[in-house]
Write an enzyme that holds these catalytic residues in place. Structure first.
Site: not given
Ligand code: NAP
Length: 252
Positions: A147, A161
């Site tokens: 991130s 985080y």
């Molecule tokens: P999201 O929409 O909240 O999706 C999170 C995913 O992770 C879901 O599929 C969820 O499954 C799964 N998950 C959560 N806890 C888990 C666990 N303990 N074991 C296994 N699976 C788990 O998140 P996102 O925004 O797509 O983010 C994805 C990645 O990108 C993350 O690592 C986040 O830190 C990183 N990121 C995101 C952003 C942003 O702005 N969105 C920016 C930088 C980095 P369920 O739906 O079944 O709970």
């Protein structure tokens, strides 16, 4: 294409947001995919359906990435049902509502590191065991989803985080060197502000819109824009890229 053997990828957190877009892009690139999810089985099955509609194979795998037994079981299941994995995308991750460190509970910090760090380490360990030529495998790629928080530290928001993602970047650098001679490339992407549900679920529904003007490209990114970079790092098109951390952040 239906029924042809393909490379196999494992995407943790593949049911929603960035992970779901990664699964889609990999399937379009000819991969069969194991779609990891934590609790939203319906979302995971919808992603599996979209992969199958492309003529590729997919399985929905429920697990908590922070649980060693469940991670080992995931890799066993993938090997049995899809075949030896050639790529792991360590995408599952959590954030938490904005807080200063002096207001954080030990439980919150522990959970952050359990999912974002321990989870990624355990999945990477199993991927090395499955892919390293040292263990009889035929190589592969690991992509860690970090991130942009690692560049700023996320003060008064979530330093826990940001620090957990910092650990993931160091894992990327070290593991790339540790396993480069065994056919494994290890890279990371560093997304900026991406439009997914993660913000609304952590009390910041307006975050992408609020911060758009701080991004040189003037907008939040889409999950598909991150997925394209991840997919490239999984593919042979990036065959000489390892130990890299690629910003996908609109210039921020
Ligand atoms: P999201 O929409 O909240 O999706 C999170 C995913 O992770 C879901 O599929 C969820 O499954 C799964 N998950 C959560 N806890 C888990 C666990 N303990 N074991 C296994 N699976 C788990 O998140 P996102 O925004 O797509 O983010 C994805 C990645 O990108 C993350 O690592 C986040 O830190 C990183 N990121 C995101 C952003 C942003 O702005 N969105 C920016 C930088 C980095 P369920 O739906 O079944 O709970």
């Amino acid at each position: 294409m239906l029924g042809t053997m393909a490379n196999v990828a494992i995407v943790t957190g593949g049911s929603r947001g960035i992970g779901a877009a990664v699964v889609q892009a990999l399937a379009e690139g000819g991969w069969d995919v194991a779609v990891g999810y934590h609790s939203d089985g319906e979302a995971a099955r919808a992603v599996v359906g979209r992969v199958e509609a492309l003529g590729r194979r997919a399985i929905a795998c429920r697990l908590d990435v922070g649980d060693e037994e469940q991670v080992v079981a995931l890799f066993d299941r993938v090997r049995t049902q899809l075949g030896a994995p050639r790529a792991l995308v360590n995408n599952a991750g959590i954030v938490a509502p904005p807080s200063r460190l002096d207001d954080m509970s030990a439980e919150r910090i522990q959970q952050m590191f359990k999912v974002n760090v321990l989870g990624a380490f355990l999945c990477a360990r199993e991927a090395v065991r499955a892919m390293s030529t040292h263990h009889g495998g035929s190589g592969g790629a690991i992509v860690n989803v970090s991130s942009g928080a690692t560049k700023v530290g996320s003060p008064a928001e979530y330093v826990d985080y940001a620090a957990s993602k910092g650990a993931l970047e160091v894992l990327t650098l070290g593991l790339a060197k540790e396993t480069g001679g065994e056919g494994i490339r290890v890279n990371a992407v560093r997304p900026g502000i991406i439009d997914t549900e993660i913000h609304a679920r952590n009390d910041q529904p307006d975050k992408p819109a609020r911060l758009a003007s701080t991004v040189p490209l003037g907008r939040a990114g889409s999950p598909e824009e991150v997925a394209a970079a991840v997919c490239w790092l999984c593919s042979d098109a990036s065959s000489y890229v390892s130990g890299a951390i690629l910003d996908v952040a609109g210039g921020r």
